[in-house]
Design an enzyme around this catalytic site. Sequence first.
Site, PDB file in Angstrom:
ATOM      1  N   HIS A   1       0.819  -1.215   0.000  1.00  0.00           N
ATOM      2  CA  HIS A   1       0.000   0.000   0.000  1.00  0.00           C
ATOM      3  C   HIS A   1       0.856   1.270   0.000  1.00  0.00           C
ATOM      4  O   HIS A   1       0.467   2.274  -0.591  1.00  0.00           O
ATOM      5  CB  HIS A   1      -0.974  -0.012   1.183  1.00  0.00           C
TER       6      HIS A   1
ATOM      7  N   HIS B   1      -7.971  -8.171  -7.646  1.00  0.00           N
ATOM      8  CA  HIS B   1      -8.222  -9.023  -6.471  1.00  0.00           C
ATOM      9  C   HIS B   1      -8.431  -8.070  -5.296  1.00  0.00           C
ATOM     10  O   HIS B   1      -7.515  -7.787  -4.530  1.00  0.00           O
ATOM     11  CB  HIS B   1      -7.041  -9.948  -6.205  1.00  0.00           C
TER      12      HIS B   1
ATOM     13  N   SER C   1      -6.994  -2.122  -0.415  1.00  0.00           N
ATOM     14  CA  SER C   1      -6.604  -1.395  -1.621  1.00  0.00           C
ATOM     15  C   SER C   1      -7.744  -0.585  -2.259  1.00  0.00           C
ATOM     16  O   SER C   1      -7.516   0.567  -2.677  1.00  0.00           O
ATOM     17  CB  SER C   1      -5.952  -2.330  -2.644  1.00  0.00           C
TER      18      SER C   1
ATOM     19  N   GLU D   1     -13.748  -9.023  -7.338  1.00  0.00           N
ATOM     20  CA  GLU D   1     -13.589  -9.873  -6.148  1.00  0.00           C
ATOM     21  C   GLU D   1     -14.445 -11.111  -6.370  1.00  0.00           C
ATOM     22  O   GLU D   1     -15.651 -11.014  -6.527  1.00  0.00           O
ATOM     23  CB  GLU D   1     -14.007  -9.104  -4.887  1.00  0.00           C
TER      24      GLU D   1
ATOM     25  N   GLY E   1     -10.583 -12.025 -11.567  1.00  0.00           N
ATOM     26  CA  GLY E   1      -9.742 -10.865 -11.869  1.00  0.00           C
ATOM     27  C   GLY E   1      -8.856 -11.074 -13.083  1.00  0.00           C
ATOM     28  O   GLY E   1      -8.551 -10.125 -13.813  1.00  0.00           O
TER      29      GLY E   1
ATOM     30  N   ASP F   1      -3.274  -8.592  -7.154  1.00  0.00           N
ATOM     31  CA  ASP F   1      -2.890  -8.929  -5.772  1.00  0.00           C
ATOM     32  C   ASP F   1      -3.582 -10.224  -5.321  1.00  0.00           C
ATOM     33  O   ASP F   1      -4.421 -10.216  -4.414  1.00  0.00           O
ATOM     34  CB  ASP F   1      -3.293  -7.743  -4.863  1.00  0.00           C
TER      35      ASP F   1
HETATM   36  C1  LIG Z   1      -4.633 -10.584  -1.011  1.00  0.00           C
HETATM   37  S1  LIG Z   1      -6.380 -10.391  -1.043  1.00  0.00           S
HETATM   38  C2  LIG Z   1      -6.594  -8.792  -1.708  1.00  0.00           C
HETATM   39  C3  LIG Z   1      -6.244  -7.664  -0.807  1.00  0.00           C
HETATM   40  C4  LIG Z   1      -6.496  -6.300  -1.390  1.00  0.00           C
HETATM   41  N1  LIG Z   1      -5.935  -6.171  -2.741  1.00  0.00           N
HETATM   42  C5  LIG Z   1      -5.914  -5.224  -0.504  1.00  0.00           C
HETATM   43  O1  LIG Z   1      -4.752  -4.825  -0.728  1.00  0.00           O
HETATM   44  O2  LIG Z   1      -6.609  -4.771   0.401  1.00  0.00           O
HETATM   45  C6  LIG Z   1      -6.834 -11.402  -2.409  1.00  0.00           C
HETATM   46  C7  LIG Z   1      -8.344 -11.369  -2.713  1.00  0.00           C
HETATM   47  O3  LIG Z   1      -8.555 -11.989  -3.989  1.00  0.00           O
HETATM   48  C8  LIG Z   1      -9.776 -12.726  -3.970  1.00  0.00           C
HETATM   49  N2  LIG Z   1      -9.656 -13.683  -5.085  1.00  0.00           N
HETATM   50  C9  LIG Z   1      -9.084 -14.918  -5.111  1.00  0.00           C
HETATM   51  N3  LIG Z   1      -9.057 -15.399  -6.363  1.00  0.00           N
HETATM   52  C10 LIG Z   1      -9.615 -14.454  -7.171  1.00  0.00           C
HETATM   53  C11 LIG Z   1      -9.820 -14.329  -8.567  1.00  0.00           C
HETATM   54  N4  LIG Z   1      -9.459 -15.308  -9.428  1.00  0.00           N
HETATM   55  N5  LIG Z   1     -10.397 -13.197  -9.041  1.00  0.00           N
HETATM   56  C12 LIG Z   1     -10.768 -12.192  -8.203  1.00  0.00           C
HETATM   57  N6  LIG Z   1     -10.585 -12.246  -6.858  1.00  0.00           N
HETATM   58  C13 LIG Z   1     -10.007 -13.346  -6.354  1.00  0.00           C
HETATM   59  C14 LIG Z   1      -9.808 -13.293  -2.573  1.00  0.00           C
HETATM   60  O4  LIG Z   1     -11.135 -13.615  -2.193  1.00  0.00           O
HETATM   61  C15 LIG Z   1      -9.205 -12.155  -1.746  1.00  0.00           C
HETATM   62  O5  LIG Z   1     -10.211 -11.307  -1.250  1.00  0.00           O
END
Ligand SMILES: C[S@@+](CC[C@H](N)C(=O)[O-])C[C@H]1O[C@@H](n2cnc3c(N)ncnc32)[C@H](O)[C@@H]1O
Length: 274
Positions: free
Chosen positions: A18, A41, A93, A111, A137, A157
């Site tokens: 971040h 993500h 994020s 998401e 994503g 991410d």
């Molecule tokens: C590391 S977290 C994201 C944190 C966020 N970017 C932040 O910095 O606050 C990863 C997220 O991706 C989601 N996720 C997992 N596989 C995914 C996909 N193929 N497409 C979209 N989201 C996905 C998960 O449910 C999770 O909420």
Amino acid sequence: MNYRHAYHAGNFADCMKHALLVWLLDALARKEKPFSVLDTHAGIGHYDLAGDEARRTGEANNGIVRLLAAAAAAPELAPYLAIIRRLGLYPGSPSIIRALLRPDDRLVCCELHPEDCSTLRRRFARDKQVSVHGRDGYEALTALLPPAERRGLVLIDPPYENPEEFDRVVNGIETAQARFPGGILAAWYPIKHRAPVRAFHAALRQTGVRDIVTAEFLRRAPLDPARLNGCGLLVINPPWRFETDAPPILGALLAGLGTGEPGAGFAVERLADE
Ligand SMILES: C[S@@+](CC[C@H](N)C(=O)[O-])C[C@H]1O[C@@H](n2cnc3c(N)ncnc32)[C@H](O)[C@@H]1O
């Protein structure tokens, strides 16, 4: 999909990602022309660090809690910490990005977890500058790029729940680059031990994608594959001065979060020339 970011929100990896994200968004805002951000993500946008999940791991105590408690924050971290303080409930994020949009900029979030997606949708329900998609994503990199604005950032991410995630990121970067060649791409990755990261970097070099810089932060030498020993942010098409400004940001993080363990450190390196 077992990963829930609520258990990890505010940890050192979030702070690293971040703090650099804030720098990238500030760089985009240097030009007047509107920009768009795709957060592939996204998570749920805000996290309660006093909630059950965060307290169960206590990861934020070695991350944002420590940075905020420091008597005098390093000036390099001031823009990042100012946003965290301003937003109150610990921001993920999408909330950080939203806070840095100007009136004509846009944020698109993906998401895949249905419950997390609903939470995120509710958060931005009345916000015309933000759209939330309950979709994959990676698939969005094809479907939603390039943005109409033709300038902006893609944040990738993923949770890295399985080893193939590195390959998916490489493929995703190739797709995003082909569809949006001028866009800034930022992809976060874990550093547990060196072998998977070396293979990831080698695969990226082989794609032929140009202008790649890696920023890495290590809490300790990456020798124990069962622990998150560090993390990296890969930046493609980094804005001017990224390679100059990122090291002091990482240095300030190391001073604020350092473990004193052998091998702790940071590096900003070029993986592929412009
Ligand atoms: C590391 S977290 C994201 C944190 C966020 N970017 C932040 O910095 O606050 C990863 C997220 O991706 C989601 N996720 C997992 N596989 C995914 C996909 N193929 N497409 C979209 N989201 C996905 C998960 O449910 C999770 O909420």
